[in-house]
Structure formats: C-alpha cells, structure tokens
Design an enzyme around this catalytic site. Structure first.
Site, PDB file in Angstrom:
ATOM      1  N   GLY A  45      36.636  65.742  65.142  1.00 59.11           N
ATOM      2  CA  GLY A  45      35.180  65.723  65.142  1.00 59.11           C
ATOM      3  C   GLY A  45      34.660  66.936  65.892  1.00 59.11           C
ATOM      4  CG  LEU A  46      30.427  67.767  66.112  1.00 58.34           C
ATOM      5  CD1 LEU A  46      29.008  67.491  66.570  1.00 58.34           C
ATOM      6  CD2 LEU A  46      30.488  69.078  65.342  1.00 58.34           C
ATOM      7  CB  ALA A  47      34.835  66.534  71.148  1.00 63.46           C
ATOM      8  NE  ARG A  88      19.599  56.888  70.057  1.00 66.35           N
ATOM      9  CZ  ARG A  88      20.571  57.647  69.575  1.00 66.35           C
ATOM     10  NH1 ARG A  88      21.831  57.387  69.919  1.00 66.35           N
ATOM     11  NH2 ARG A  88      20.310  58.664  68.783  1.00 66.35           N
ATOM     12  CD  GLU A  93      31.231  57.502  70.609  1.00 65.83           C
ATOM     13  OE1 GLU A  93      30.852  56.312  70.592  1.00 65.83           O
ATOM     14  OE2 GLU A  93      31.240  58.220  69.584  1.00 65.83           O
TER      15      GLU A  93
END
Length: 666
Positions: A42-44, A337, A453
């Site tokens: 993923g992005l990381a 949120r 995450e």
C-alpha cells in the site's frame, strides 16, 4: 518491560531536524550489502520499498495481491492533508499538529505527530513531481477542501479517488526500483510467520498463494506495512482480504500490540441492507463539506419514511433536524468522525432512523446545489435564472467535485443522490491501534519495523479524515529511509542470512502444523460463518458503545467461538494448491485471537476518548469523558500464548508543546 520511545531531546519543532543530522547512518557502499524485507505494497509499503531501493538497499517486497496496485490504499477517496496554507486561512505545521492531537483526544505521542505535520508538505511536492493529478483551481494552484475536526482547508484531493492516484505514484516509483533490480517483487505471497534469530527479526515464512508452497526469506531487517484490523468486525469499509495476520504473527513472537481498543467508526457509509451482506461501502468524508446531515424531527415522519409511505423530499425544512449543526455550531457537519458517528447512533436510538432497519440518516446536498447554482448563474450574468437552471448549474459543480462518488452511490442503491439525499450510517473503518513502535518506527523486537496503519503511532484515539494517506506516505518516503539506519548501522558486518537454520526450520514447522490443523479438522461450518459470528459479537459489544458487562461478555463469547472454530470449521481443498478458503481460515484464526485482546484493552481502559466510548464515562451531554489522571498512557499488550493472561506495558504520555484540554467542537 520498560518501553523506550526514543524520542530525541530538544524543542518540539526542532527534534526531527536535529535527530536526522545526528542519527547513525549507513554509507552507500554498505547499503548494497544489506537486505530488507518489506511486507505490504500500500502507500506505506510501496513508498518504503521504493525509497529503500533507491538508497541502495537490497529489498524483497511481498504482497498477497496479484499486483502491488491492488493494495487497499487504492480505496481511499477524500484526500490527503498537508499544512501548505494555500488558502491563506491560517494553517501551519503547528495547527496541523494540534488538530491531529486534539482530534485523537490527546492519546497520541506528541513528537511523532509533530514530525508528521512537518513532512506533510514534502509529501505533496513528491506526489506532484510523480504526476499525481491533484485537483487544481482555475489559476493552476492545487485546490484544497476541508475535512472533519479542522477549521482550515488543508486537504489535497483527486476527486473521490485520491488513494488510487497516490498509489499509482508510489507504484511507479516501486516499479522503477524493480526494473533496476534493487527491489525483488513477490506477488501472491502471504507472510504467515516472523523468524527471529538471536532475538532479532531476520526473515519471514511466506506461502505462495498460487502453488501453496511454504517459502523462506531472510534479511537483515523486516518492515511490516500491512494495514489495519477493522475487518475483525466482519462488516467494514475494508476490502474483504484486509487482515491482521502479519502483525499478529509478529505479536505472537513478542511484538507488543498497542491501543487496540482505539478503532474508528466512520460516519459516512452506505447502511447495511441485508443479513448476508459481506462488506460496506464508504462514502467519502469529503461529502460533508457540502452535504448536510439530518433526520426527521417527528417520530411519525421517520416511521413513514421507514415504511415507504414518505420520501425525504416530503419533509419540509422546518421538520428536519440538522442535528450536527444543532449540537456543534462551531464545526457543524465537519465534526470529527467519532463525534459524528455517535451523534448518528443517538438519533437512530431515538427512533429517527430513515432506513427499514432504523439505522440510517440523511446526507443532503440540496442546499449546496442551490448555493453553487446561484453563484455560477451570477458569474454567467444569468440574472433572471429560474430554479431549474440554478439547479442544473449547481448539479454540474457538485458533479465536478464528487461525481464518481455520486455515481458509485447510485449504482449500489439505485437512488439518484442529486435528486434525493444519500442515506448513510456509521461502520467500522480504520484501526488507530496497532504494533507499538518507537520514534524510529521500530517495534520492541530489534530489526522489526511497522509503518502506516500497521502501527499505532500517530492518531491517538481517533483519526482525522485525510490523515491516513498522509501517515502512510510520511512513514514510507520520509521517515523509515532515515530511521532504519539506526538499526542497520550496526549490522554492516553481519553477513547475509541463510534460510537453512534451526530458526527457519522451527518457524516453517509451526506454520505447517497450523495449516494441517485447519485442513484436517473435517468440521461442517464454513470459515465465513465464523467470521460473520465474530463480527456480530464485536459490533454488539465492542462497537460504537461499550460497557464493562458487555466487554466481559464479548471476551467469553470470543473464547467460546474460537473453541468452536477449531472443532467445527471446514476448510476444503489441499495445502499444495491455490486455496482461498485456507487463506481465509488462517486470517480468521488470527482475528479470533486479536479480537479477544481488543476486548481486553477496551475493558481495561475505563474512560471514554475518541473512538473508544465507555458508557460509564460520559458527560451529561453524552460526550466522551477522558480520565487523564489514570489513563494518559499508551497500553502496549504482550500476548504470546492464548493460555496465558495478556500483560500490559504502559508508556506514559507527556505533552510539552500543547496543553491537555477537554476536547470540544461546540
């Protein structure tokens, strides 16, 4: 065990700059002698593998997808935060830092968050250089919009597909390194165990998901970037393949899991419509820039809507309760949120829900459509424009901003959100908790790092919208390339590791036995049925609202379900083939352990903060009530054996750059 967060000394605004200048580093020639495993693309993971490869390290990169571009980062919609202050509305590194700590209800490590804010602008520059097509204003400047929990416009975006565009940028950087040979890519490989040699992370056991073969891979260090654990709730906004197994296998080898009870419930999801639904669909938080959240004021109107006798458009303005604007006038529909999610639950619990299940509220764009339409009509000198023209012009602007999101909503629900309000309800979304890491992003196991995450470090008890992409790219592009050197600088004389060692033998044997146990069980229930049952337990007792009795019940029910799983689960097929059910069984088995620890963490944290809401700890107005005297710490849990009681290690939180306050968005 004493936790050393390794936060450097010095003024907060200067810590990272000074630390980079004085930390141990590895020379270019020595980098070529060292090997690093990166799990996740993923992005990381993709940004870390690309950056480490560019530096000269020999990188082995793993994904269980058929392509790195399939990583779940691609699903992120709304945007990425950065403190560039292009709108000249008062943004700064400090304000981004402060908003993030406040949004996390003062349960994050201050120094890590400040560093995140400092490198945020570099991320945007990096991505623009890669060709990421951020939205632009008429002048050509990058456009921004607001997200929940802030009063400035700092979110850069590419319509409703920001994650996809950022991941393509990271993927092309990764592909370049693959082509030069510094990164060796292993698609369709899933990490099933971590290998320790002399107490240090030195490799992994991976399963080739096409052939079923167990394979051994060694390196001087291991970097995990494998996402979060929200799928423990079964119904979530995550892709069905998202799981906790890589992190949990590390935890079973001694890595600490921190703040697992800090799970995020996203307020803007399409409600569940059927018992056999397997996942939920996120509607970007960016929609709350222009969408107004409401429910009918009158019980009879809500009941009529649920029964199909009335529509949203039948309810006049004066009979609509715009409850976020009413309860939180300063932030309105852009509260964080956790606040928006609990407020929706409160209204639905009153009986004001607007879907047949009673679990849904409206997200209405009619006001924004009219406002934008009038503005464009004025710009076009249409002084006598009628209502139909104004509406058409307004819808065109909304389509420019959110068109793909509106299209997705209509395809799923069959309703046109330009003509009738969207229906939304909170759903499990993101995990603020994860592997405990220090300032270097190193776990308590030497040589094992965790990014994005997968770690706990930046978001405290609640993540602000558009901060996940920021953290993933910050960790991969701008943090780990420096901090991994603090470990590898002392490994330059360590020769490359072989995989024919007792440690690799033992790890592969344990994985093989675990697989055989699942395949030879000969039960009668599917893996999916157990995952669904786990999700119901988690949502009912460990979801948006928690209490002591419910959490104790959840732990007992999870234990009973786990015993039933190993007694009655049926996994078809064999190990030496493509077997998705076996993949799923291994992941659910880990969820059945991690879910119990999540409940334990929630039980021990007898306060409300951010996404962790204990009913015993709330203000008279129903807001979260923190207990800073007793719970201002990071809870890092040690769990290596299901037969032993988990042990908590506490890292006390101290704040030097901000004042600890009661969070308020009113």
């Amino acid at each position: 065990m004493k936790l050393d967060n390794k936060v450097p000394a010095g003024p907060m605004a200067e810590k990272w700059t000074q630390y980079k200048s004085t930390m141990p580093i590895v020379s270019p020639d020595n980098k070529r002698r060292l090997e690093v495993i990166v799990v996740g693309t993923g992005l990381a993971g993709a940004s870390a593998a690309a950056s480490l490869g560019e530096l000269g390290y020999n990188v082995k990169c793993f994904t269980f997808h058929d392509s790195p571009r399939r990583a779940h980062s691609i699903a992120a919609q709304g945007g990425i935060n950065a403190s560039k202050n292009y709108k000249n509305d008062g943004d700064s590194d400090y304000r981004l830092f402060y908003d993030t700590v406040k949004g996390g209800d003062y349960r994050s490590r201050e120094a890590n968050v400040y560093r995140l804010a400092q490198v945020s602008c570099d991320i945007i520059d990096q991505c623009v250089a890669q060709g990421v097509p951020f939205a632009r204003e008429y002048s050509g400047m990058l456009d921004t919009r607001s997200f929940g929990g802030v009063q400035v416009s700092r979110t850069f975006y590419a319509r409703g597909q920001t994650g996809q565009q950022l991941l393509i940028g990271a993927y092309q950087a990764l592909s370049r390194q693959i082509s030069t040979g510094t990164v060796e890519m292993y698609n369709r490989h899933e990490m099933l165990d971590l290998v320790l040699i002399d107490g240090k992370a030195r490799g992994i056991i991976a399963r080739n998901l096409v052939t079923g073969k167990l394979e051994r891979y060694a390196a001087h260090a291991v970097v995990l970037a494998t996402g979060g654990y929200a799928n423990v709730f079964y119904l979530s906004t995550n892709a069905m393949g998202c799981n906790v197994s890589a992190a949990w296998r590390a935890a079973r080898k001694g890595a600490l899991m921190a703040n697992l009870c800090f799970t995020q419930i996203h307020p803007t999801c399409i409600p569940q419509y059927g018992e056999y639904q397997s996942k939920l669909t996120l509607m970007s938080e960016s929609l709350r820039n222009d969408g107004r959240v409401w429910v009918p004021k009158k019980d009879e109107d809500a009941k009529a809507i649920r029964e199909g006798r009335k529509k949203a458009t039948d309810i006049p303005e004066e009979d609509r309760d715009f409850y976020l604007e009413r309860r939180y006038p300063s932030y309105g529909n852009l509260v964080p949120r956790d606040v928006a999610s609990r407020a929706a639950k409160v209204e639905c619990d009153k009986g004001h829900g607007v879907v047949p299940t009673g679990l849904g509220v409206y997200l209405d764009f009619s006001t924004a459509i009219e406002r934008y339409g009038k503005s464009r009509a004025h710009a076009m000198h249409l002084d006598n424009a009628g209502a139909a023209t104004i509406r058409r012009l307004g819808e065109e602007i909304i389509e420019e901003k959110y068109g793909n999101l509106f299209e997705m909503y209509e395809k799923i629900t069959g309703e046109n959100p330009y003509q009738t309000p969207m229906k939304i309800y909170p759903a499990a979304h993101y995990a603020m908790g994860g592997l405990w890491v220090d300032y270097n992003l190193s776990t308590n196991i030497p040589g094992l790092f965790a990014l994005g995450e997968c770690n706990f470090s930046d978001h405290g008890a609640n993540r602000l919208g558009a901060s996940a992409l920021m953290q993933g790219l910050a960790d991969g592009y701008f943090v780990i390339p420096y901090t991994i050197g603090t470990f590898l600088a002392s490994e330059i004389r360590t020769p490359k590791f072989k995989t024919d060692t007792p440690e690799f033998d033992a790890a592969e044997k344990a994985v093989s036995e675990r697989i055989d146990t699942l395949l030879n069980n000969n039960g009668s229930e599917s893996v999916e049925s157990f995952h669904r049952r786990l999700g119901k337990i988690m949502w009912e007792y460990v979801g948006m609202s928690r209490n002591e009795a419910g959490l104790k019940t959840a732990r007992q029910k999870i234990r009973e379900l786990r015993a039933d799983f190993y007694k009655n689960v049926f996994v078809p097929g064999t190990r030496d083939e493509y077997n998705p059910e076996l993949e799923k069984a291994c992941r659910v088995a880990d969820f059945l352990e991690m879910g119990e620890l999540l409940a334990v963490d929630a039980l021990e944290r007898r306060e409300s903060c951010g996404g962790h809401f204990r009913e015993e700890s709330q203000t008279p107005e129903g807001e979260a009530k923190r207990d800073d005297a007793n719970f201002s710490y990071i809870a890092a849990w040690e769990w290596t054996d299901i037969e032993k009681e988990p042990v908590v290690h506490k890292e006390q939180l101290t704040y030097e750059a901000i004042e600890l306050k009661t969070r308020s968005y009113k």
